[in-house]
Design an enzyme around this catalytic site. Structure first.
Site, mmCIF file in Angstrom:
data_model
loop_
_atom_site.group_PDB
_atom_site.id
_atom_site.type_symbol
_atom_site.label_atom_id
_atom_site.label_comp_id
_atom_site.label_asym_id
_atom_site.label_seq_id
_atom_site.Cartn_x
_atom_site.Cartn_y
_atom_site.Cartn_z
ATOM 1 N N ASP B 130 0.824 -1.211 0.000
ATOM 2 C CA ASP B 130 0.000 0.000 0.000
ATOM 3 C C ASP B 130 0.856 1.259 0.000
ATOM 4 O O ASP B 130 0.513 2.274 -0.590
ATOM 5 C CB ASP B 130 -0.932 0.003 1.217
ATOM 6 C CG ASP B 130 -2.043 -1.033 1.058
ATOM 7 O OD1 ASP B 130 -2.224 -1.515 -0.090
ATOM 8 O OD2 ASP B 130 -2.691 -1.382 2.055
ATOM 9 N N CYS B 131 1.997 1.170 0.686
ATOM 10 C CA CYS B 131 2.859 2.351 0.738
ATOM 11 C C CYS B 131 3.853 2.404 -0.422
ATOM 12 O O CYS B 131 4.364 3.468 -0.769
ATOM 13 C CB CYS B 131 3.585 2.410 2.073
ATOM 14 S SG CYS B 131 4.198 0.817 2.634
ATOM 15 N N TYR B 132 4.175 1.233 -1.009
ATOM 16 C CA TYR B 132 5.090 1.170 -2.156
ATOM 17 C C TYR B 132 4.386 0.421 -3.289
ATOM 18 O O TYR B 132 4.611 -0.768 -3.491
ATOM 19 C CB TYR B 132 6.380 0.434 -1.792
ATOM 20 C CG TYR B 132 7.268 1.157 -0.810
ATOM 21 C CD1 TYR B 132 7.903 2.344 -1.172
ATOM 22 C CD2 TYR B 132 7.510 0.628 0.461
ATOM 23 C CE1 TYR B 132 8.744 2.999 -0.286
ATOM 24 C CE2 TYR B 132 8.348 1.271 1.352
ATOM 25 C CZ TYR B 132 8.967 2.455 0.980
ATOM 26 O OH TYR B 132 9.798 3.084 1.855
#
Ligand code: SF4
Ligand code: SF4
Lengths: 136, 385
Positions: B130-132
């Site tokens: 989700d963050c990368y």
């Protein structure tokens, strides 16, 4: 006619008086300019043979019948000397002493005249600086 | 032992441009006709060096973040795998890594190409988070484009190393070069009397934080190296006669030069990296001066037979004999070859002398000394019944 050859001996052929027969039976002039023979192992002989083409041919056939590999010395070893780092890894394998470290400067010396084109240095140099060139 | 001078006194002299600096070669010549006390009074710093194949080397690189951001997990540089198990745009490329088992191009070549300013093809993949979110990238990088690149070598600059011979009937291809059959050659791999750890065998001046010459720039000793063994037997000159201490080194790859960082390929063994290392040794007192006066004939090593699996010792030799180009073995002369470049070591000593003499290179007192009495542990495999 004069030609240069490299003879590579298998273990079995080392003790046969090869050059004697080349001179005596085939009437050839043989000038050995480099040899590395270590009993019980493979040997390397660089020689110049002088005689008529027919005699030379017959002499070579005779050598081959003893299991000697004969190749003409129409190859030269080329070293990219300016990229050399003087590590000496090639010196380790050069039976003919064409490659030597100068004991003072510890830099590589290459005496091309002594080279028997055994090609061992081409795999020994970690920078792959030796190339075999075919000469016409 | 009477202290003759301190680090700060030596550094003061270096800054003022009046320190007396010599290469190990010059110092040893002077030592032929001077006593250690005189030498310690006269000379401030002696430069030592080595330039050999050091397999345990590699570089950390941070590539910078792409948009959208990506956690680079499986990474290759010119197809050579780099370790990506660290977040998120960091990687470590090891000198001996290759894409395929017999490739002649490996991590060492990636490092040399980086130092030479060449473009390198970076390929990476990720599972996506989700963050990368990004999952793939293919691009070109070079030494200028990356954020950081530093060499971090776990084991360099061996204090002595065994020499190698091969008694068997077939050629051996090893990290000690090609070993000809029937003891056809002896290969060795240290710069002998120029070698840093042989000039300060108790590592009085070499420890964590020592400033060194690394690959053409200033680097540091990060830690004691791996397989750091201080318990090796020593000869009467106080020199370990087997591979003993090692150094873990760190330095900025962006400042290095391809003259001192050279990729190597050893036939049927694999890739390695020649690393130029120079260490300036402060002549603090008589004892340091006496150690620095050591000559090749006092530095001994053992010749191991790599042809037999137990690697028995065949002979004890000294570096004067080894460097002469041949030694006697079993009643005949056998040629010797150095593998580490002694002429390059001389060059590094000269360059380092110049740097110190002109005030550009100060001597760091170790922040921490290395452990004493270390031994070596072996790895036992588990037998499956
Ligand atoms: S080919 Fe190389 S190793 Fe063989 S003799 Fe010539 S220089 Fe020496
Ligand atoms: S092995 Fe290659 S780099 Fe090393 S001394 Fe020979 S030619 Fe030079």
């Amino acid at each position: 006619m004069k030609s240069r050859y490299v003879f590579v001996f298998p273990t079995e052929a080392i003790n046969k008086p090869l050059t004697y027969h080349l001179v005596k039976d085939f009437d050839l002039k043989v000038n050995i300019f480099n040899a590395y023979i270590n009993s019980g192992e493979e040997g390397n002989l660089a020689l110049e043979i002088e005689g008529s083409p027919g005699q030379i041919q017959a002499g070579l056939e005779f050598a081959k019948s003893l299991g000697v590999e004969c190749s003409t010395l129409d190859k030269r070893v080329k070293l990219e000397h300016d990229r050399c780092i003087n590590c000496g890894a090639c010196v380790a394998v050069c039976y003919s002493d064409a490659l030597k470290m100068d004991a003072n400067t510890m830099e590589l010396n290459f005496d091309k005249d002594k080279c028997t084109v055994c090609e061992l240095c081409t795999t020994a140099c970690p920078l792959q600086l030796f190339k075999i060139n075919f000469v016409e | 032992m009477k202290k003759i001078k301190t680090y700060s006194e030596i550094n003061e002299r270096i800054k003022n441009g009046n320190a007396v600096v010599m290469t190990a070669g010059e110092f040893k010549e002077l030592a032929n006709h001077s006593k250690p006390g005189e030498l310690a009074n006269k000379v401030d710093v002696v430069t030592t060096a080595t330039f050999g194949p050091m397999c345990s080397s590699g570089a950390f690189i941070n590539f910078g973040h792409s948009g959208p951001p990506m956690r680079l997990e499986k990474i290759s540089l010119n197809d050579v795998p780099a370790y990506g198990g660290i977040a998120a745009a960091d990687a470590y490329v090891g000198a001996t890594e290759t894409a395929n088992p017999h490739d002649k191009y490996g991590g060492a070549h990636v490092i040399e190409d980086l130092v030479s300013g060449k473009d390198i093809r970076l390929k990476a993949s990720s599972k996506g988070t989700d963050c990368y979110p990004r999952k793939e990238i293919e691009t070109k990088i070079n030494i200028e484009s990356v954020n950081e690149a530093f060499l971090f070598n776990p084991r360099n600059a061996y204090q002595n190393y065994a020499a190698a011979v091969n008694s068997q009937r077939r050629k051996l291809y090893t990290y000690m070069g090609v070993l000809l059959p029937s003891c056809g050659n002896v290969n060795y791999s240290t710069s002998g009397e120029y070698s840093p750890l042989l000039n300060d065998p108790d590592m009085r001046s070499i420890g964590v934080g020592t400033r060194i010459f690394l690959g053409g720039t200033q680097g540091f000793v990060a830690w004691h190296g791996t397989q750091f063994i201080t318990s090796r037997p020593r000869n009467e000159s106080g020199i370990p006669v087997l591979p003993a201490a090692t150094l873990s080194l760190i330095g900025n790859l962006k400042e290095m030069s391809a003259e001192f960082i050279k990729a190597a390929y050893y036939e049927k063994y694999g890739t390695s990296l020649f690393v130029g290392v120079g260490i300036p040794i402060p002549v603090l007192d008589e004892d340091m001066a006496a150690r620095l006066a050591i000559r090749n004939e006092q530095i001994e090593t053992q010749v191991f037979d790599y042809g037999l699996s137990e690697r028995p010792v065949v002979k004890k030799v000294n570096y004067k004999e080894l460097q002469s180009g041949e030694i006697e073995l079993g009643g005949r002369k056998v040629r010797t070859a150095p593998l580490s470049s002694i002429s390059a070591a001389k060059n590094i000593m000269k360059l380092l002398k110049e740097e110190v003499s002109t005030g550009k290179f100060l001597i760091n007192e170790p922040v921490e000394h290395f452990p004493k009495n270390t031994t070596n542990k072996a790895l036992e495999g588990i037998e499956h019944g």
